[in-house]
Design an enzyme around this catalytic site. Structure first.
Site, PDB file in Angstrom:
ATOM      1  N   PRO A  93       0.064  -1.838   8.688  1.00 32.66           N
ATOM      2  CA  PRO A  93       1.357  -2.049   9.368  1.00 32.66           C
ATOM      3  C   PRO A  93       2.375  -0.937   9.102  1.00 32.66           C
ATOM      4  O   PRO A  93       3.508  -1.021   9.575  1.00 32.66           O
ATOM      5  CB  PRO A  93       1.844  -3.366   8.769  1.00 32.66           C
ATOM      6  CG  PRO A  93       1.312  -3.326   7.357  1.00 32.66           C
ATOM      7  CD  PRO A  93      -0.039  -2.634   7.440  1.00 32.66           C
ATOM      8  N   GLY A  94       1.995   0.075   8.322  1.00 37.72           N
ATOM      9  CA  GLY A  94       2.896   1.216   8.178  1.00 37.72           C
ATOM     10  C   GLY A  94       3.292   1.591   6.771  1.00 37.72           C
ATOM     11  O   GLY A  94       4.254   2.334   6.574  1.00 37.72           O
ATOM     12  N   LYS A 109     -12.954   4.744  -0.282  1.00 38.78           N
ATOM     13  CA  LYS A 109     -13.293   3.424  -0.811  1.00 38.78           C
ATOM     14  C   LYS A 109     -14.676   3.503  -1.447  1.00 38.78           C
ATOM     15  O   LYS A 109     -15.645   3.908  -0.788  1.00 38.78           O
ATOM     16  CB  LYS A 109     -13.289   2.383   0.305  1.00 38.78           C
ATOM     17  CG  LYS A 109     -12.062   2.430   1.219  1.00 38.78           C
ATOM     18  CD  LYS A 109     -10.773   2.093   0.503  1.00 38.78           C
ATOM     19  CE  LYS A 109      -9.587   2.167   1.484  1.00 38.78           C
ATOM     20  NZ  LYS A 109      -8.313   1.854   0.859  1.00 38.78           N
ATOM     21  N   ASP A 139      -5.860   5.854   5.031  1.00 39.37           N
ATOM     22  CA  ASP A 139      -6.243   4.814   4.064  1.00 39.37           C
ATOM     23  C   ASP A 139      -7.128   3.777   4.753  1.00 39.37           C
ATOM     24  O   ASP A 139      -7.007   2.576   4.497  1.00 39.37           O
ATOM     25  CB  ASP A 139      -4.984   4.168   3.472  1.00 39.37           C
ATOM     26  CG  ASP A 139      -5.299   3.239   2.301  1.00 39.37           C
ATOM     27  OD1 ASP A 139      -6.269   3.512   1.583  1.00 39.37           O
ATOM     28  OD2 ASP A 139      -4.565   2.246   2.116  1.00 39.37           O
ATOM     29  N   SER A 142       0.825  -1.213   0.000  1.00 33.30           N
ATOM     30  CA  SER A 142       0.000   0.000   0.000  1.00 33.30           C
ATOM     31  C   SER A 142       0.857   1.261   0.000  1.00 33.30           C
ATOM     32  O   SER A 142       0.371   2.341  -0.318  1.00 33.30           O
ATOM     33  CB  SER A 142      -0.930   0.018   1.216  1.00 33.30           C
ATOM     34  OG  SER A 142      -0.206   0.243   2.414  1.00 33.30           O
ATOM     35  N   ASP A 190      -3.364   3.406  15.159  1.00 28.98           N
ATOM     36  CA  ASP A 190      -3.986   2.131  14.801  1.00 28.98           C
ATOM     37  C   ASP A 190      -3.875   1.191  15.997  1.00 28.98           C
ATOM     38  O   ASP A 190      -2.868   1.206  16.712  1.00 28.98           O
ATOM     39  CB  ASP A 190      -3.295   1.501  13.587  1.00 28.98           C
ATOM     40  CG  ASP A 190      -4.184   0.501  12.864  1.00 28.98           C
ATOM     41  OD1 ASP A 190      -4.714  -0.413  13.523  1.00 28.98           O
ATOM     42  OD2 ASP A 190      -4.362   0.637  11.642  1.00 28.98           O
TER      43      ASP A 190
END
EC number: 2.1.1.186
Length: 362
Positions: free
Chosen positions: A224-225, A309, A280, A190, A242
């Site tokens: 995860p970053g 989204k 995101d 991502s 998060d």
């Protein structure tokens, strides 16, 4: 040549058709869109002669959300003879006599079927370029006023559109797709979405001024970053918000603080000016739009990049609704701002939005 060929992601042809019809009508240009689902492109035919060229000049490609590339084309050339594909293409360009052309690009839509032609396209470019130069074309400087790049769009074996795009209003990338390399140390793929967004929305000359080690960022839904990685890479200190774990490599940089909180409830630390907010999170688009509006209206950040989204149906309508909401909220608060949105190559069922608050009206 009185049509526009508009490249897009496969499956978003209807969104392109709706968007180009709206944008053209705003400029007083009318026509109709021809599309085939999952073809990766749309043909918009103008009713009046010369209006496709007018759109290619006046309709800023950056303002089109779902369009990767925009070229003026004529009718589809079909059944090109294998022993001489060049002559019909030269004949198509002859009325245009494109002495203001600087280059030729031979490409295909971004579909698996069409991409099988890419090897042919690369080989065909060389003799075609030589033939065009023999005509006295391709000699213009790319930076010259109203210079154009010639485009050949092959949609099948022996079938292509010949056209052109103005150099000041075209994507510089082949097929309208930036080629980015996935960083080996990035926590997730991502990361490419934010990298492409920064390339699309922040001019290269401004990047170090707008993204540097003196700035602070917030990443909502950071785990995860992947997006945090892009900010840290540019020197920012990042509050990574998060409940999930962040990659150990990001902790090792000393440039993040992991906040195990809900992204919708998190507020920035007091007396800290947040320069960048990125987000995101997988959530309904209007809920994200309202969250971003809250941050901007409260003055919690200056600049933001976030994804919306999209639903399975009425995607273009949902995009218009969210963008209109954001514009209305910021306008009501008397803010000067810029807003851009793009369906990036690394996006899938989403669009990426950039907003910068420039100040408050007096």
């Amino acid at each position: 040549m009185n049509k526009l060929a508009l490249y897009c992601r496969v499956g978003f042809e209807k969104e392109v058709a709706g968007e180009i019809s709206d944008k053209a009508a705003e400029l007083g240009v009318f026509g109709f869109a021809n599309l085939k689902e999952n073809s990766g492109f749309v043909i918009f035919e103008c009713y009046q002669i010369g209006e496709a060229d007018r759109l290619a000049r006046a309709l800023d490609l950056r303002s089109l959300i779902f369009v990767r590339q925009m070229i003026v084309v004529g009718n589809l050339l079909q059944d090109l003879p294998e022993n001489d594909r060049i002559s019909p293409i030269l004949a198509e360009y002859q009325p245009l006599a494109p002495k203001n052309s600087s280059e030729i690009v031979v490409e295909t839509p971004d579909t698996n079927e069409a991409k099988e032609l890419l090897t042919f396209c690369r080989k065909f470019t060389v003799p075609l370029r030589a033939a065009l130069r023999k005509q006295g074309w391709l000699g213009a400087k790319p930076s010259a006023k109203n210079s154009i790049t010639l485009h050949i769009l092959f949609i099948g074996s022996g079938k292509c559109y010949a056209g052109y795009a103005y150099n000041f209003n075209r994507s510089p990338h082949f097929m309208g797709i930036p080629r980015l390399k996935f960083p080996a140390d990035a926590p997730s793929r991502s990361t490419l979405k934010l990298e492409e967004a920064i390339l699309a929305f922040v001019p290269a000359a401004d990047e170090k001024k707008r993204l540097n080690e003196n700035m602070i960022g917030v990443d909502l839904g950071a785990c995860p970053g992947g997006w945090t990685y892009q900010l840290v890479k540019r020197g920012l200190f990042v509050y990574a918000v998060d409940h999930g774990k962040m990659a150990a490599s990001l902790h090792d940089t000393g440039r993040i603080e992991h906040c195990a909180e809900d992204g919708f409830k998190f507020q920035p630390p007091k007396r800290k000016q947040i320069d960048w907010l990125v987000c995101d999170m997988v959530e309904q688009p209007m809920r994200i739009a309202k969250l971003i509006a809250k941050w901007l209206v409260n003055g919690w950040c200056r600049e933001t990049i976030f994804n919306l989204k999209l639903p399975m149906k009425k995607r273009y309508q949902e995009v218009k609704l969210c963008l209109a909401f954001l514009q209305d909220e910021l306008t009501k608060q008397g803010l000067w701002f810029t807003i851009q949105a793009k369906h990036l190559y690394h996006d899938r069922e989403e669009i990426t939005v950039h907003i910068a608050v420039l100040g408050k009206k007096s």
